[in-house]
Design an enzyme around this catalytic site. Structure first.
Site, PDB file in Angstrom:
ATOM      1  N   GLY A 158      31.167  90.113  20.133  1.00 16.94           N
ATOM      2  CA  GLY A 158      31.276  88.893  20.916  1.00 16.94           C
ATOM      3  C   GLY A 158      32.674  88.313  20.879  1.00 16.94           C
ATOM      4  O   GLY A 158      33.526  88.715  20.079  1.00 16.94           O
ATOM      5  N   CYS A 159      32.914  87.336  21.734  1.00 18.83           N
ATOM      6  CA  CYS A 159      34.255  86.765  21.858  1.00 18.83           C
ATOM      7  C   CYS A 159      34.667  85.988  20.606  1.00 18.83           C
ATOM      8  O   CYS A 159      35.748  86.223  20.045  1.00 18.83           O
ATOM      9  CB  CYS A 159      34.354  85.886  23.105  1.00 18.83           C
ATOM     10  SG  CYS A 159      33.101  84.594  23.216  1.00 18.83           S
ATOM     11  N   TYR A 160      33.825  85.068  20.142  1.00 20.03           N
ATOM     12  CA  TYR A 160      34.158  84.320  18.927  1.00 20.03           C
ATOM     13  C   TYR A 160      34.289  85.243  17.711  1.00 20.03           C
ATOM     14  O   TYR A 160      35.252  85.126  16.933  1.00 20.03           O
ATOM     15  CB  TYR A 160      33.106  83.252  18.649  1.00 20.03           C
ATOM     16  CG  TYR A 160      33.215  81.992  19.476  1.00 20.03           C
ATOM     17  CD1 TYR A 160      34.389  81.229  19.493  1.00 20.03           C
ATOM     18  CD2 TYR A 160      32.137  81.531  20.220  1.00 20.03           C
ATOM     19  CE1 TYR A 160      34.476  80.057  20.231  1.00 20.03           C
ATOM     20  CE2 TYR A 160      32.216  80.362  20.968  1.00 20.03           C
ATOM     21  CZ  TYR A 160      33.387  79.627  20.972  1.00 20.03           C
ATOM     22  OH  TYR A 160      33.470  78.465  21.703  1.00 20.03           O
TER      23      TYR A 160
END
Length: 356
Positions: A158-160
């Protein structure tokens, strides 16, 4: 050799970013884009930036052409990948999943955080985790299996978790973190990270000229960050929404072991990080005293990292900037696909942002 690829969920923000990158990729031929809501409409009519560039038309998610592809990218919400991935894999198609459905190694953890049963836990043992700079062995093993004729599943980070883990991992791997310490993560993302469907938080009138925390102490990316960093129940993650279209900045504060805190300098930290990421073209560690900006990575697959040492408090402060749609989603998926298909991992990916 050209490989045929498709994108499921191509009308969403991460999906259309995949389309943008794949249309200029020298080795991947984009042959299918799906969107149940936009089926029958031309790509250029939904996103006019593609006018005169592509004549692709959106089809439904059950488009049989997907089963003829070499690879399919799933840019869909969680649970949708659970429905799509097993059938594609059985048809011999390699799957690069941008959703959360196969990221967590323990299906019980997935079910606890996502409040839904995991319907294909048997795929977790063989899936590769898609964060190339930290899980190179996973992707190399997937590439070997594909060379032998097997379809493979890659669960892209994921991005985070991508920004946070690229920032924090080298310090934790070096043993700098105090025993029993907690990593404090404060991260800020642009509005595209929330997806294309608007809600009261992402509506223009709410998001413009406003910054707010959300998902405090309960955001679903928390267990993914803990899994990558090996810090079960020792991450406090607080995401924030900022009035940006693209960009993600994660600030990680790590308590240093006493023997490290008494000697570590920012210059030494930079040296360690640069050695750790040597040969990884998308991660750039800035000089001591410099901090990354989201505008310096927007539109690119790059990650910039800044490091500072608070000797008085015994803390290492790490800032990490990525484009949430590119390195945090579409670009990372293509980077993983490049590796699995034996291509240069940089193939078709922007190395740097527009300077202005």
């Amino acid at each position: 050799m050209s490989y045929r690829v498709g994108v499921v969920g191509a009308a969403g923000y991460a999906g259309v970013e995949l389309v943008r990158l794949l249309l200029s990729h020298p080795e991947f031929e984009l042959v299918a884009i799906t969107s149940n809501a936009d089926a029958g409409q031309a790509l250029a009519s939904v996103y006019p930036s593609f006018a005169g560039v592509s004549d692709l038309v959106f089809t439904t998610h059950d488009d049989p052409q997907l089963a003829t592809c070499d690879a399919v990218f799933l840019a869909v919400p969680h649970t949708a990948a659970l429905a799509a991935a097993p059938g594609l894999l059985a048809a011999g198609v390699s799957v690069f999943d941008l959703s959360a459905d196969y990221r967590l190694s323990d299906p019980d953890v997935y079910e606890r955080w996502y409040n839904t049963p995991h319907t294909s836990p048997e795929l977790l043992a063989a899936r590769a985790f898609g964060l190339p700079e930290l899980f190179a062995d996973d992707l190399a093993a997937a590439a070997s299996r594909r060379d032998e004729g097997s379809s493979v599943l890659v669960a892209c980070a994921g991005c985070y978790p991508t920004a946070t883990s690229l920032g924090a991992y080298p310090a934790i791997d070096a043993g700098w973190m105090a025993e029993g310490g907690v990593a404090i993560v404060d991260a800020i993302s642009g509005v595209t990270g929330a997806g294309k469907s608007a809600n009261t938080r992402t509506h223009y009138c709410s998001a413009d000229e406003n910054v707010e925390a959300y998902g405090v102490c309960k955001h679903r990316h928390t267990p993914e960050i803990e899994q990558i960093l090996g810090l079960s129940d020792h991450v406090v993650f607080t995401p924030h929404l900022a009035p940006l279209k693209r960009g993600l900045l994660s600030t990680v504060t790590i308590p240093l072991a006493p023997e490290v805190a008494s000697t570590l300098t920012a210059e030494q930290a930079v040296e360690r990080y640069r050695a750790f990421y040597a040969g990884r073209p998308f991660v750039r560690v800035l000089d001591a005293g410099q901090q990354p900006k989201t505008s310096s990575v927007a539109g690119s697959n790059a990650c910039q990292i800044g490091l500072a040492v608070n000797a008085r408090a015994g803390m290492l402060v790490i800032t990490s900037a990525i484009d949430n749609l590119c390195k945090g989603a579409a670009g990372q998926a293509i980077q993983c696909a490049n590796i699995v298909f034996g291509l240069d991992e940089r193939c078709g990916l922007p190395l740097f942002a527009m300077p202005v």
